[in-house]
Design a protein around this motif. Structure first.
Motif, short mmCIF file in Angstrom:
data_model
loop_
_atom_site.label_atom_id
_atom_site.label_comp_id
_atom_site.label_asym_id
_atom_site.label_seq_id
_atom_site.Cartn_x
_atom_site.Cartn_y
_atom_site.Cartn_z
N TYR A 36 0.77 -1.23 0.15
CA TYR A 36 0.06 0.06 -0.02
C TYR A 36 0.79 1.25 -0.18
N THR A 38 1.85 5.19 0.75
CA THR A 38 1.19 6.34 1.48
C THR A 38 0.53 7.44 0.77
N SER A 39 -0.89 7.24 1.38
CA SER A 39 -1.60 8.32 1.29
C SER A 39 -2.99 8.17 2.16
N GLY A 40 -3.70 9.34 2.11
CA GLY A 40 -4.80 9.30 2.94
C GLY A 40 -4.73 9.10 4.59
N GLY A 44 2.72 3.99 3.96
CA GLY A 44 3.16 2.96 2.91
C GLY A 44 3.58 1.89 3.71
N VAL A 62 5.12 4.58 -2.40
CA VAL A 62 4.60 5.88 -2.37
C VAL A 62 4.04 5.72 -3.96
N LYS A 63 2.98 6.80 -4.03
CA LYS A 63 2.43 6.82 -5.28
C LYS A 63 3.34 7.49 -6.37
N ILE A 69 2.80 2.57 -8.62
CA ILE A 69 3.06 2.70 -7.30
C ILE A 69 4.80 2.24 -7.03
N VAL A 178 -8.99 16.30 3.05
CA VAL A 178 -8.32 15.20 1.95
C VAL A 178 -9.77 14.97 1.17
N PRO A 181 -10.04 10.76 -4.18
CA PRO A 181 -9.52 10.89 -5.68
C PRO A 181 -10.68 10.86 -6.75
N CYS A 204 -12.89 5.98 0.70
CA CYS A 204 -11.72 5.65 1.35
C CYS A 204 -10.81 4.86 0.30
#
Length: 239
Positions: A36, A38-40, A44, A62-63, A69, A178, A181, A204
């Protein structure tokens, strides 16, 4: 594009993947991943990759550009070659704690039905910032209500709606800082409970436990004043 395997199965601890590219900074992009990014407010994942017997420690994910990713190695060194197949494995204990905290924070937003202005997820604790001019009169009642919801062992599931459906239902969005997306045509919703037992539904992209009882008992920490209109509510796992 990296296929986010964690989206379909948050409990997937190990998988194979093929290297699509390396980034100039030394990151690895796979065609599919269980890491996963890092976000929201959710960190990560970390873990490792194995290629031809060599192990590469991954510090975080990270994205990247577009839907990529990027897996970020813990140290510099040789990377698995583009086109090569790797075995990927996440630090499962850490991920599971993130899932427990993240789901608990969704329930916290149920027992405190106020706009959310920020949040953060960790392995031991999490927090939500609320638009809350005055402190709660009975924090112990909030904690009790939260643990009662957890004990109901409600199922946690997801669904998808279109961007247009979300725009037509702005009340689904609880977070002010936030925004979910949009721009890809659809948005993921996380649902806690079903039918008449549904207690929460909100956009989410994070990972969650399958049932609320997996969260375990939680305690509330200090409620901090973070400005004229904002207060921070801290939440801790008890085990």
């Amino acid at each position: 594009m990296t296929e986010p395997l964690f989206r379909a199965d948050a409990y997937l601890r190990e998988s194979t993947g093929r290297v699509l590219a390396h980034t100039p900074e030394g990151g690895v992009i796979l065609d599919r991943t269980i890491f996963y990014p890092t976000s929201g407010g959710q960190p990560g994942d970390c873990g490792f990759l194995v290629h031809d017997g060599a192990r590469l420690e991954i510090e975080t994910a990270v994205k990247g550009e577009g839907d990529a990713i990027v897996l970020v190695p813990a140290t510099s060194g040789p990377l698995p070659p583009v086109g090569g197949e790797v075995l990927q494995r996440i630090d499962w204990d850490r991920r599971l704690r993130h899932m427990r905290v993240h789901t608990a924070l969704h329930l916290l937003s149920v027992v405190i039905p106020l706009p959310v202005t920020g949040g953060q997820i960790g392995t031991e604790k999490g927090r939500l910032d609320f638009m809350m001019p005055e402190p709660p009169t009975d924090p112990s009642a909030i904690e009790a209500a939260l643990n009662d919801l957890i004990a109901l062992d409600l199922p946690v599931s997801d669904d998808w709606i279109t961007d247009e459906q979300l725009l037509a239902n702005p009340g689904l969005v609880k977070t002010m800082s936030v925004q979910p997306p949009m721009g890809q045509g659809r948005v993921r919703l996380v649902r806690i409970g079903l039918a008449e037992n549904q207690v929460d539904l909100q956009p989410c992209g994070g990972t969650h436990v399958a049932r609320t009882k997996e969260i375990g008992r939680v305690t509330l920490g200090k409620i901090e004043n973070k400005g004229k209109q904002n207060r921070r509510v801290n939440l801790y796992l008890t085990d």
